[in-house]
Design a protein around this motif. Structure first.
Motif, PDB file in Angstrom:
ATOM      1  N   GLU A   1       0.823  -1.069   0.048  1.00 14.94           N
ATOM      2  CA  GLU A   1      -0.079   0.105  -0.065  1.00 14.94           C
ATOM      3  C   GLU A   1       0.915   1.241   0.101  1.00 14.94           C
ATOM      4  N   LEU A   2       0.588   2.153  -0.828  1.00 17.42           N
ATOM      5  CA  LEU A   2       1.293   3.470  -0.603  1.00 17.42           C
ATOM      6  C   LEU A   2      -0.213   4.680  -0.859  1.00 17.42           C
ATOM      7  N   ASN A   3      -0.208   5.451  -0.100  1.00 19.96           N
ATOM      8  CA  ASN A   3      -1.299   6.811  -0.119  1.00 19.96           C
ATOM      9  C   ASN A   3      -2.585   6.132  -0.504  1.00 19.96           C
ATOM     10  N   GLY A   4      -2.865   4.927   0.454  1.00 20.32           N
ATOM     11  CA  GLY A   4      -4.116   4.649   0.042  1.00 20.32           C
ATOM     12  C   GLY A   4      -4.467   3.708  -1.034  1.00 20.32           C
ATOM     13  N   ILE A   5      -3.626   3.597  -1.979  1.00 17.28           N
ATOM     14  CA  ILE A   5      -3.705   2.569  -3.069  1.00 17.28           C
ATOM     15  C   ILE A   5      -2.968   1.294  -2.658  1.00 17.28           C
ATOM     16  N   VAL A   6      -3.735   0.487  -3.019  1.00 21.63           N
ATOM     17  CA  VAL A   6      -3.114  -1.303  -3.033  1.00 21.63           C
ATOM     18  C   VAL A   6      -2.693  -1.577  -4.097  1.00 21.63           C
ATOM     19  N   TYR A   7      -1.477  -2.284  -4.140  1.00 19.55           N
ATOM     20  CA  TYR A   7      -0.842  -2.465  -5.463  1.00 19.55           C
ATOM     21  C   TYR A   7      -0.533  -4.092  -5.425  1.00 19.55           C
ATOM     22  N   VAL A   8      -0.828  -4.776  -6.390  1.00 20.72           N
ATOM     23  CA  VAL A   8      -0.974  -6.242  -6.424  1.00 20.72           C
ATOM     24  C   VAL A   8      -0.142  -6.808  -7.605  1.00 20.72           C
ATOM     25  N   ALA A   9       0.816  -7.752  -7.103  1.00 20.58           N
ATOM     26  CA  ALA A   9       1.460  -8.414  -8.191  1.00 20.58           C
ATOM     27  C   ALA A   9       0.734  -9.634  -8.674  1.00 20.58           C
ATOM     28  N   ASP A  10       0.262  -9.210 -10.126  1.00 20.11           N
ATOM     29  CA  ASP A  10      -0.498 -10.317 -10.742  1.00 20.11           C
ATOM     30  C   ASP A  10       0.027 -11.154 -12.027  1.00 20.11           C
TER      31      ASP A  10
ATOM     32  N   PRO B   1       2.980  -2.964 -16.755  1.00 16.24           N
ATOM     33  CA  PRO B   1       2.416  -3.926 -17.966  1.00 16.24           C
ATOM     34  C   PRO B   1       3.637  -4.847 -17.943  1.00 16.24           C
ATOM     35  N   ALA B   2       3.242  -6.127 -18.650  1.00 21.30           N
ATOM     36  CA  ALA B   2       4.254  -7.168 -18.655  1.00 21.30           C
ATOM     37  C   ALA B   2       5.619  -6.872 -19.299  1.00 21.30           C
ATOM     38  N   ASP B   3       5.099  -6.034 -20.446  1.00 22.89           N
ATOM     39  CA  ASP B   3       6.245  -5.679 -21.421  1.00 22.89           C
ATOM     40  C   ASP B   3       7.071  -4.510 -21.070  1.00 22.89           C
ATOM     41  N   ALA B   4       6.959  -3.971 -19.649  1.00 24.15           N
ATOM     42  CA  ALA B   4       7.904  -2.788 -19.228  1.00 24.15           C
ATOM     43  C   ALA B   4       9.139  -3.427 -18.494  1.00 24.15           C
ATOM     44  N   PHE B   5       8.955  -4.732 -18.244  1.00 22.51           N
ATOM     45  CA  PHE B   5      10.064  -5.414 -17.651  1.00 22.51           C
ATOM     46  C   PHE B   5      11.251  -5.607 -18.403  1.00 22.51           C
ATOM     47  N   PRO B   6      12.414  -5.793 -18.090  1.00 21.19           N
ATOM     48  CA  PRO B   6      13.594  -5.731 -18.902  1.00 21.19           C
ATOM     49  C   PRO B   6      13.529  -7.363 -19.638  1.00 21.19           C
ATOM     50  N   SER B   7      13.064  -8.258 -18.968  1.00 19.20           N
ATOM     51  CA  SER B   7      12.717  -9.643 -19.289  1.00 19.20           C
ATOM     52  C   SER B   7      11.501 -10.038 -19.055  1.00 19.20           C
ATOM     53  N   PRO B   8      10.963 -10.815 -19.835  1.00 18.84           N
ATOM     54  CA  PRO B   8       9.257 -11.384 -19.445  1.00 18.84           C
ATOM     55  C   PRO B   8       9.267 -11.995 -18.159  1.00 18.84           C
ATOM     56  N   PRO B   9       8.525 -11.238 -17.095  1.00 14.12           N
ATOM     57  CA  PRO B   9       8.348 -11.893 -16.007  1.00 14.12           C
ATOM     58  C   PRO B   9       7.430 -13.241 -16.036  1.00 14.12           C
ATOM     59  N   LYS B  10       8.117 -14.278 -14.971  1.00  9.03           N
ATOM     60  CA  LYS B  10       7.529 -15.582 -14.996  1.00  9.03           C
ATOM     61  C   LYS B  10       6.558 -15.704 -13.961  1.00  9.03           C
ATOM     62  N   PHE B  11       6.711 -15.148 -12.710  1.00  2.42           N
ATOM     63  CA  PHE B  11       6.002 -15.322 -11.624  1.00  2.42           C
ATOM     64  C   PHE B  11       6.195 -14.299 -10.384  1.00  2.42           C
ATOM     65  N   LEU B  12       5.571 -12.972 -10.904  1.00  3.24           N
ATOM     66  CA  LEU B  12       5.796 -11.950  -9.905  1.00  3.24           C
ATOM     67  C   LEU B  12       4.875 -12.387  -8.651  1.00  3.24           C
ATOM     68  N   ASN B  13       5.751 -12.186  -7.637  1.00  2.00           N
ATOM     69  CA  ASN B  13       5.277 -12.497  -6.315  1.00  2.00           C
ATOM     70  C   ASN B  13       4.896 -11.669  -5.254  1.00  2.00           C
ATOM     71  N   ASP B  14       6.072 -11.078  -4.560  1.00  2.00           N
ATOM     72  CA  ASP B  14       5.846 -10.251  -3.502  1.00  2.00           C
ATOM     73  C   ASP B  14       6.357  -8.801  -3.626  1.00  2.00           C
ATOM     74  N   LEU B  15       5.600  -7.796  -3.004  1.00  2.00           N
ATOM     75  CA  LEU B  15       5.789  -6.399  -3.332  1.00  2.00           C
ATOM     76  C   LEU B  15       6.261  -5.629  -1.968  1.00  2.00           C
TER      77      LEU B  15
ATOM     78  N   TYR C   1       9.432  -2.579  -5.253  1.00  3.35           N
ATOM     79  CA  TYR C   1      10.407  -3.623  -5.373  1.00  3.35           C
ATOM     80  C   TYR C   1       9.443  -4.702  -5.483  1.00  3.35           C
ATOM     81  N   VAL C   2       9.688  -5.724  -6.385  1.00  2.00           N
ATOM     82  CA  VAL C   2       8.908  -7.031  -6.692  1.00  2.00           C
ATOM     83  C   VAL C   2       9.825  -7.963  -6.951  1.00  2.00           C
ATOM     84  N   SER C   3       9.492  -9.164  -6.497  1.00  2.00           N
ATOM     85  CA  SER C   3      10.050 -10.450  -6.476  1.00  2.00           C
ATOM     86  C   SER C   3       9.600 -11.327  -7.929  1.00  2.00           C
ATOM     87  N   ASP C   4      10.332 -11.788  -8.643  1.00  2.00           N
ATOM     88  CA  ASP C   4       9.913 -12.705  -9.732  1.00  2.00           C
ATOM     89  C   ASP C   4      10.361 -13.895  -9.422  1.00  2.00           C
TER      90      ASP C   4
END
Length: 301
Positions: free
Chosen positions: A97-106, A124-138, A147-150
């Motif tokens: 969460e940041l400033n009342g907005i909830v962010y989701v790794a989908d 979006p997926a195409d914004a990552f340097p490499s195609p993400p496979k399993f985005l997990n935690d934020l 920060y997001v874990s793949d």
């Protein structure tokens, strides 16, 4: 009747009815000797978030790899569930969460949702340097960077994990991946150490190791502890005590990193698949999604 007996009577009534409520949290939930309170009816719950305004948000994957069946639910004061978002989600996992907005790794993108359940794509997926496979935690840092874990090829038992940094405008850069350091196999839980804001803690699902990424001067990786099986969620109280979950073995641990030579201590409560946990607002209770059981367990810390 004085105020204190009234509060005690109210807390006792809540316990008798086994309600998982804001009232329970205010009353300190339950004593350590009592059974945990449980919310049922969740569909493959993966992550739980307590927002600044006290809402309890749970991400529900439903069927892995099935587009459109994921949802976000709110745990109501009586322990029932209210849908926040039930369209446009695939495999929602980590929440922040940041400033009342909830962010989701989908799965392969990052979404954001406001209080009314309006869902937008943040990365979006195409914004990552490499195609993400399993985005997990934020997790957010103090400057509002996300920060997001793949977790890479986690479902097939392979590696290929990575951790990315996302600017407030949605620009993605690679922080570290398995090719740079084999310890980053299937990174899952992410958390900034309360006492060290440049220290990113990483719990790896594939190796069961707790790692530290020192971001004060570049990126320096070190191992802090091991033995967490399928390492999943991370939380930390105000005193610095870490809470960790092991998805594979259905365990929750606590670890005091401030004490030299400290070893993880496992809680006696068993789970089918303890996922991305968090702490209640008062820090007295661990909220544990049990993915396979379809429950959210309120475990006294």
């Amino acid at each position: 009747m004085t105020l204190q007996p009234r509060l005690s009577a109210a807390c006792a009534a809540l316990r008798r009815h086994a309600l998982v409520t804001a009232g329970l949290l205010a009353c300190g939930l339950v004593q350590a000797a009592e059974a945990p309170q449980t919310v049922t009816g969740l569909k493959t719950p993966e992550s739980v978030l307590v927002t600044r305004d006290g809402r309890i948000v749970v991400s529900e994957i439903a069927g892995f790899g099935q587009d459109g069946d994921g949802r976000l639910s709110l745990v109501q004061p009586d322990g029932s569930l209210k849908t926040l978002v039930d369209q446009g989600l695939n495999d929602p996992k980590g929440l922040a969460e940041l400033n009342g907005i909830v962010y989701v790794a989908d799965r392969d993108r990052i979404l954001k949702v406001d209080r009314d359940g309006v869902l937008l794509t943040f990365v979006p997926a195409d914004a990552f340097p490499s195609p993400p496979k399993f985005l997990n935690d934020l997790v957010f840092d103090a400057e509002g960077q996300l920060y997001v874990s793949d977790s890479g090829d986690l479902l097939s038992g392979g590696g290929g994990g990575a951790i990315y940094r996302v600017s407030p405008h949605g620009e993605v850069t690679l922080l570290i991946n398995e090719a740079q350091d084999p310890a980053i196999r299937n990174p899952n839980g992410l958390l900034f150490d309360r006492g060290n804001p440049k220290q990113l803690l990483v719990l790896d699902f594939g190796t069961g190791e707790l790692l530290r990424l020192d971001l004060s001067q570049g990126v320096k990786l070190s191992k802090l502890a091991s033995g967490f099986g399928g390492g999943d969620g991370l939380a930390q109280d105000k005193q610095g005590l870490l809470i960790l979950s092991d998805w594979k073995n259905g365990k929750v641990f606590k670890l005091d990193l401030k004490r030299a030579g400290a070893q993880p201590v496992v809680y006696p409560q068993a789970f089918q698949a303890s996922a991305d946990l968090t702490l209640s607002a008062d820090g007295k209770t661990i909220l544990v999604p049990d993915m396979k059981a379809g429950t959210l367990v309120f475990l006294p810390k």
